[in-house]
Write a protein that holds these residues in place. Sequence first.
Motif, PDB file in Angstrom:
ATOM      1  N   ALA A  31       1.839  13.417  -8.387  1.00  0.00           N
ATOM      2  CA  ALA A  31       1.562  12.764  -7.110  1.00  0.00           C
ATOM      3  C   ALA A  31       0.631  11.578  -7.311  1.00  0.00           C
ATOM      4  O   ALA A  31       0.829  10.512  -6.711  1.00  0.00           O
ATOM      5  N   ILE A  32      -0.362  11.730  -8.178  1.00  0.00           N
ATOM      6  CA  ILE A  32      -1.279  10.620  -8.458  1.00  0.00           C
ATOM      7  C   ILE A  32      -0.530   9.481  -9.146  1.00  0.00           C
ATOM      8  O   ILE A  32      -0.711   8.306  -8.821  1.00  0.00           O
ATOM      9  N   ASP A  33       0.329   9.819 -10.121  1.00  0.00           N
ATOM     10  CA  ASP A  33       1.103   8.783 -10.811  1.00  0.00           C
ATOM     11  C   ASP A  33       2.034   8.050  -9.853  1.00  0.00           C
ATOM     12  O   ASP A  33       2.181   6.831  -9.928  1.00  0.00           O
ATOM     13  N   ALA A  34       2.663   8.783  -8.956  1.00  0.00           N
ATOM     14  CA  ALA A  34       3.562   8.151  -7.994  1.00  0.00           C
ATOM     15  C   ALA A  34       2.788   7.234  -7.052  1.00  0.00           C
ATOM     16  O   ALA A  34       3.266   6.162  -6.695  1.00  0.00           O
ATOM     17  N   ARG A  35       1.595   7.645  -6.677  1.00  0.00           N
ATOM     18  CA  ARG A  35       0.786   6.820  -5.779  1.00  0.00           C
ATOM     19  C   ARG A  35       0.292   5.567  -6.503  1.00  0.00           C
ATOM     20  O   ARG A  35       0.235   4.490  -5.925  1.00  0.00           O
ATOM     21  N   ASN A  36      -0.020   5.707  -7.797  1.00  0.00           N
ATOM     22  CA  ASN A  36      -0.522   4.563  -8.552  1.00  0.00           C
ATOM     23  C   ASN A  36       0.595   3.657  -9.054  1.00  0.00           C
ATOM     24  O   ASN A  36       0.343   2.507  -9.373  1.00  0.00           O
TER      25      ASN A  36
END
Length: 44
Positions: A31-36
């Motif tokens: 989720a963090i990678d997708a947001r970044n």
Amino acid sequence: MDISSMIMGASIASIAWIAFYPWAQLRRLRAIDARNAAPDATSD
């Protein structure tokens, strides 16, 4: 409840924790990678 039942319950709980915790961390990291990834793609 006797000692063997408590040990059995603790071992089942620890195995469940070992199995569940990495998947929860992996989902959070994805989720963090997708947001970044979205801002990084637009800044290139």
